[in-house]
Design a protein around this motif. Structure first.
Motif, PDB file in Angstrom:
ATOM      1  N   ALA A   9      24.667 -11.797  11.908  1.00 56.71           N
ATOM      2  CA  ALA A   9      26.107 -11.867  11.653  1.00 56.71           C
ATOM      3  C   ALA A   9      26.471 -13.167  10.935  1.00 56.71           C
ATOM      4  O   ALA A   9      27.258 -13.168   9.971  1.00 56.71           O
ATOM      5  CB  ALA A   9      26.869 -11.755  12.972  1.00 56.71           C
ATOM      6  N   LEU A  10      25.885 -14.286  11.382  1.00 50.21           N
ATOM      7  CA  LEU A  10      26.147 -15.565  10.715  1.00 50.21           C
ATOM      8  C   LEU A  10      25.628 -15.540   9.277  1.00 50.21           C
ATOM      9  O   LEU A  10      26.282 -16.066   8.363  1.00 50.21           O
ATOM     10  CB  LEU A  10      25.497 -16.696  11.500  1.00 50.21           C
ATOM     11  CG  LEU A  10      26.108 -17.003  12.878  1.00 50.21           C
ATOM     12  CD1 LEU A  10      25.293 -18.070  13.596  1.00 50.21           C
ATOM     13  CD2 LEU A  10      27.560 -17.459  12.734  1.00 50.21           C
TER      14      LEU A  10
ATOM     15  N   TRP B 150      25.250 -12.900   7.381  1.00 53.27           N
ATOM     16  CA  TRP B 150      26.122 -12.040   6.579  1.00 53.27           C
ATOM     17  C   TRP B 150      27.416 -12.768   6.216  1.00 53.27           C
ATOM     18  O   TRP B 150      27.891 -12.688   5.088  1.00 53.27           O
ATOM     19  CB  TRP B 150      26.429 -10.761   7.353  1.00 53.27           C
ATOM     20  CG  TRP B 150      27.337  -9.831   6.606  1.00 53.27           C
ATOM     21  CD1 TRP B 150      27.004  -8.974   5.597  1.00 53.27           C
ATOM     22  CD2 TRP B 150      28.755  -9.681   6.799  1.00 53.27           C
ATOM     23  NE1 TRP B 150      28.110  -8.297   5.143  1.00 53.27           N
ATOM     24  CE2 TRP B 150      29.211  -8.705   5.862  1.00 53.27           C
ATOM     25  CE3 TRP B 150      29.680 -10.257   7.663  1.00 53.27           C
ATOM     26  CZ2 TRP B 150      30.533  -8.316   5.785  1.00 53.27           C
ATOM     27  CZ3 TRP B 150      31.000  -9.863   7.589  1.00 53.27           C
ATOM     28  CH2 TRP B 150      31.423  -8.904   6.668  1.00 53.27           C
ATOM     29  N   THR B 151      27.972 -13.510   7.198  1.00 54.97           N
ATOM     30  CA  THR B 151      29.190 -14.278   6.924  1.00 54.97           C
ATOM     31  C   THR B 151      28.932 -15.344   5.861  1.00 54.97           C
ATOM     32  O   THR B 151      29.733 -15.519   4.935  1.00 54.97           O
ATOM     33  CB  THR B 151      29.690 -14.937   8.213  1.00 54.97           C
ATOM     34  OG1 THR B 151      29.918 -13.924   9.206  1.00 54.97           O
ATOM     35  CG2 THR B 151      30.983 -15.695   7.972  1.00 54.97           C
ATOM     36  N   PHE B 152      27.780 -16.032   6.015  1.00 54.40           N
ATOM     37  CA  PHE B 152      27.433 -17.058   5.022  1.00 54.40           C
ATOM     38  C   PHE B 152      27.245 -16.430   3.645  1.00 54.40           C
ATOM     39  O   PHE B 152      27.713 -16.969   2.631  1.00 54.40           O
ATOM     40  CB  PHE B 152      26.144 -17.768   5.458  1.00 54.40           C
ATOM     41  CG  PHE B 152      25.594 -18.700   4.422  1.00 54.40           C
ATOM     42  CD1 PHE B 152      26.122 -19.964   4.237  1.00 54.40           C
ATOM     43  CD2 PHE B 152      24.533 -18.316   3.611  1.00 54.40           C
ATOM     44  CE1 PHE B 152      25.618 -20.824   3.279  1.00 54.40           C
ATOM     45  CE2 PHE B 152      24.021 -19.155   2.647  1.00 54.40           C
ATOM     46  CZ  PHE B 152      24.571 -20.413   2.482  1.00 54.40           C
TER      47      PHE B 152
ATOM     48  N   ARG C 228      28.523 -13.654   2.489  1.00 56.31           N
ATOM     49  CA  ARG C 228      29.802 -13.201   1.946  1.00 56.31           C
ATOM     50  C   ARG C 228      30.611 -14.384   1.420  1.00 56.31           C
ATOM     51  O   ARG C 228      31.175 -14.325   0.315  1.00 56.31           O
ATOM     52  CB  ARG C 228      30.586 -12.468   3.035  1.00 56.31           C
ATOM     53  CG  ARG C 228      31.860 -11.820   2.516  1.00 56.31           C
ATOM     54  CD  ARG C 228      32.624 -11.160   3.623  1.00 56.31           C
ATOM     55  NE  ARG C 228      33.096 -12.146   4.599  1.00 56.31           N
ATOM     56  CZ  ARG C 228      33.846 -11.858   5.663  1.00 56.31           C
ATOM     57  NH1 ARG C 228      34.173 -10.588   5.892  1.00 56.31           N
ATOM     58  NH2 ARG C 228      34.233 -12.790   6.495  1.00 56.31           N
ATOM     59  N   GLU C 229      30.679 -15.479   2.212  1.00 53.22           N
ATOM     60  CA  GLU C 229      31.424 -16.649   1.771  1.00 53.22           C
ATOM     61  C   GLU C 229      30.782 -17.286   0.546  1.00 53.22           C
ATOM     62  O   GLU C 229      31.473 -17.738  -0.372  1.00 53.22           O
ATOM     63  CB  GLU C 229      31.519 -17.671   2.912  1.00 53.22           C
ATOM     64  CG  GLU C 229      32.367 -17.217   4.085  1.00 53.22           C
ATOM     65  CD  GLU C 229      33.809 -16.971   3.669  1.00 53.22           C
ATOM     66  OE1 GLU C 229      34.335 -17.780   2.880  1.00 53.22           O
ATOM     67  OE2 GLU C 229      34.402 -15.975   4.114  1.00 53.22           O
TER      68      GLU C 229
END
Length: 552
Positions: free
Chosen positions: A308-309, A311-313, A315-316
């Motif tokens: 999840a981290l 994927w967030t990284f 995406r950002e």
């Protein structure tokens, strides 16, 4: 390149913690499994030892009972054999005498002795065996001794592939404390057995032995009925008693789910039942493995958190890259738009300069020189931005042509001389370049312009700059040095990174894009040369541009 580095870093940031979590989970599961298996083996070993002790002690008690019936004191061998024949489990009794004589005393009706189990053969083997020494060490864990000598070949019962073995009862073994007492033991009785036949023997004299062959099914059933030992609840799994050759004799236990699997523990029974093997297959409910769920839950939760981290990284980071590309595209378009009016300004400034030069107006000429200098500076800044945008999008390129290096350097310095001298700088030039070489004149002017721009920004208090060219073999060097604050040794590589500055106190009031040295090094690399900061120069900053005279 930046995108590739980011993706590689992202993959490492995901794979490394996931691999560590997987290894940790596997290690914890294996360690917990080892601990549980160790505890299970200890429990099962104790359970089988108790069952084995129960079997052997029950047989010892039965042996004591037969010894009481065959009390040889004052009784002949026939009388002893007759007394033993009164037991309901007896099949036949006889008296074996030295020399081979066999005297039948009792025989149950319908008895037919099997191959290798007749009285004549058993008596011969037993008498030969009793003449040899008995093993004292074999009884340290039980109430019977085994004979050391190997069993003769004729003692093998080929019908079942079983072996006849002889054991002696230990008189100094006490069932109350299950221990051997010190002192010698007399071997007056014992057993001559295979995995399924039991012959009790009693020595009534040195030359005479009484033998009693039992109905093995009745004896074994009496032993089986006390498994598990009295006072213990039935085991949830399966307790199996079998011969060494694999023939099942008895099963006990509730045999719940999971007990049909292969046995988890085995134990060879003690003498005289050493041809029997106890084994146990535990049920699933006996040794549950609750540790698997929390470990798997923790590891999977950690992996999901890492993903999840990541994927967030990702995406950002993708969003930031899109914004950066949009900014670069915007700056590129704006810079192109600025080039058109700037070209017109330069054109009309030059035309005005020619007219004023004819009129002799010195003040107007000075003003126009300032306009020309600032226009050239603005043109250089715009060119840097365009080159950087091109570098991020595609690739910079140079146009290699024959040039006179000193003329190019002199022209580039001339564009800056007026501005630097107006600020109090002493500008020194020593031009000793080759008469002819191959390079991109515009790229060299841009490199020198960026270096002199940095002198203007960061070496103002030194008020001195030197530009020289020199030839060294097949290379030529352009050296630009000042007497400013210099560059700390730990930051000499950093100055070539885009948008990097040295110290905040040096940046006060300093304008610029921060990409001049980045573009300059890239242009030097495209020529097959290099742009470096001299580490030996201590009076300020010295940049050395090295170029091949004849680039490949």
């Amino acid at each position: 390149m930046q995108q590739r580095r980011t993706n590689l870093l992202l993959i490492l940031l995901v794979i490394t913690p996931v691999a560590l979590l997987t290894w940790l989970g596997t290690y914890l599961i294996r360690d917990a499994a080892r601990s549980t298996d160790s505890a299970m083996q200890a429990v099962l070993a104790e359970r089988l030892a108790v069952a084995n002790q129960q079997l052997v002690n029950d047989l010892r008690r039965f042996t004591d009972k037969l010894d009481l019936m065959a009390n040889a004191e004052g009784m002949t061998g026939r009388e002893v054999a007759a007394a033993l024949g009164t037991h309901q489990w007896m099949m036949e009794t006889w008296v074996a005498q030295e020399g081979g004589a066999v005297i039948p005393v009792f025989e149950k009706s319908g008895h037919t002795p099997g191959e290798r189990a007749d009285a004549q053969l058993r008596s011969s083997v037993l008498l030969d065996t009793l003449k040899s020494a008995v093993s004292q060490a074999s009884a340290t864990t039980g109430p019977f001794y085994a004979w050391v000598n190997a069993t003769p070949a004729q003692a093998t019962d080929r019908s079942r592939q079983a072996t006849w073995m002889t054991f002696a009862r230990a008189d100094n073994y006490r069932l109350q404390n299950l221990e051997l007492e010190t002192g010698p033991s007399k071997f007056l009785s014992g057993w001559h057995v295979t995995d399924g036949d039991f012959i009790y023997w009693r020595q009534v004299s040195p030359r005479e032995v009484v033998c009693a062959r039992l109905i093995s099914l009745l004896l074994r059933r009496a032993l089986y009925d006390r498994l598990p030992p009295p006072g213990l609840d039935p085991y949830p799994g399966k307790l199996l008693l079998a011969t060494a050759s694999g023939i099942q004799l008895h099963t006990a236990g509730r045999m719940l789910s999971g007990s049909s699997a292969a046995p988890s523990a085995r134990l060879v029974c003690s003498a005289p039942l050493s041809q029997w093997v106890l084994s146990y297959s535990p049920a699933s409910v006996e040794f549950p493995k609750p540790y698997l769920f929390p470990i798997l839950l923790g590891v999977s939760s950690g992996c999901l958190l890492v993903l999840a981290l990541a994927w967030t990284f990702f995406r950002e980071n993708a969003r930031e890259l899109r914004l950066a590309q949009q900014r670069v595209s915007f700056v590129n378009q704006i810079s192109h738009e600025l080039k058109t009016p700037l070209t017109n300004i330069q054109l009309y400034t030059e035309m005005a300069a020619h007219r004023i030069e004819d009129s002799g107006d010195a003040i107007a000429q000075r003003h126009l020189r300032v306009v020309e200098t600032e226009t050239a500076r603005l043109n250089r800044l715009i060119q840097n931005v365009l080159n950087y945008a091109r570098q991020q999008r595609d690739k910079l390129s140079v146009q290699i042509k024959p040039i006179v290096l000193d003329e190019v350097v002199n022209r580039a310095v001339g564009n800056w001389r007026t501005l630097l001298e107006n600020k109090g700088f002493q500008v020194h030039t020593v031009l000793q370049g080759p008469p002819l070489m191959k390079a991109d004149a515009d790229a060299l002017e841009q490199i020198l312009g960026n270096l002199l721009s940095n002198v203007d920004k960061y070496a103002a208090h030194g008020k001195w700059v030197s530009i020289r060219t020199e030839t060294a073999g097949s290379s030529v060097r352009i050296v630009v040095e000042d007497r400013g604050s210099g560059i700390p040794s730990g930051k000499r590589r950093m100055v070539f990174e885009p948008f990097e500055r040295l110290r905040s106190d040096l940046n006060e009031g300093v304008s610029g894009t921060g990409i001049g040295l980045t573009i300059s090094r890239e242009l030097a690399d495209l020529h097959g040369g290099s742009l470096e900061v001299c580490s030996l120069y201590k009076d300020g900053a010295r940049f050395i541009l090295t170029l091949p005279v004849h680039p490949l």
